[in-house]
Design a protein around this motif. Structure first.
Motif, PDB file in Angstrom:
ATOM      1  N   ILE A  34      -3.835 -16.688  13.951  1.00  0.00           N
ATOM      2  CA  ILE A  34      -4.455 -15.905  12.982  1.00  0.00           C
ATOM      3  C   ILE A  34      -3.786 -14.316  13.141  1.00  0.00           C
ATOM      4  N   ILE A  35      -3.431 -14.014  14.171  1.00  0.00           N
ATOM      5  CA  ILE A  35      -2.791 -12.558  14.335  1.00  0.00           C
ATOM      6  C   ILE A  35      -1.415 -12.660  13.888  1.00  0.00           C
ATOM      7  N   GLN A  36      -0.395 -13.555  14.372  1.00  0.00           N
ATOM      8  CA  GLN A  36       0.820 -13.777  13.906  1.00  0.00           C
ATOM      9  C   GLN A  36       1.123 -13.783  12.440  1.00  0.00           C
ATOM     10  N   LEU A  86       3.347 -10.979  10.218  1.00  0.00           N
ATOM     11  CA  LEU A  86       4.572 -11.650   9.478  1.00  0.00           C
ATOM     12  C   LEU A  86       4.363 -11.607   8.088  1.00  0.00           C
ATOM     13  N   SER A  87       3.099 -11.076   7.267  1.00  0.00           N
ATOM     14  CA  SER A  87       3.111 -11.198   6.019  1.00  0.00           C
ATOM     15  C   SER A  87       3.476  -9.694   5.448  1.00  0.00           C
ATOM     16  N   PHE A  88       3.383  -8.617   6.533  1.00  0.00           N
ATOM     17  CA  PHE A  88       3.881  -7.497   6.192  1.00  0.00           C
ATOM     18  C   PHE A  88       5.284  -7.492   5.517  1.00  0.00           C
ATOM     19  N   THR A  89       5.802  -6.371   4.722  1.00  0.00           N
ATOM     20  CA  THR A  89       7.033  -6.461   4.487  1.00  0.00           C
ATOM     21  C   THR A  89       7.481  -5.075   4.853  1.00  0.00           C
TER      22      THR A  89
END
Length: 55
Positions: free
Chosen positions: A23-25, A29-32
């Motif tokens: 859930i958290i990872q 990781l989706s943030f640029t």
């Protein structure tokens, strides 16, 4: 000795790692990144030595 009993804590550890991994990872990781690295050429800076009065 109760500290050697892994029964409640093993489940808590596995559940917390699964929560983090599933859930958290992926959300993190989706943030640029806002500051992407650029291809700058390095410039050499000339520095003159300091004129010390006692030398």
């Amino acid at each position: 000795m109760p500290q050697l009993n892994p029964n409640p804590w093993l489940f808590v550890m596995i559940l917390s790692w699964l929560t983090f991994s599933l859930i958290i990872q992926p959300k993190l990781l989706s943030f640029t990144p806002t500051n992407t690295p650029s291809e700058k050429t390095l410039t050499d800076t000339k520095s003159s030595s300091w004129p010390w009065p006692w030398t």
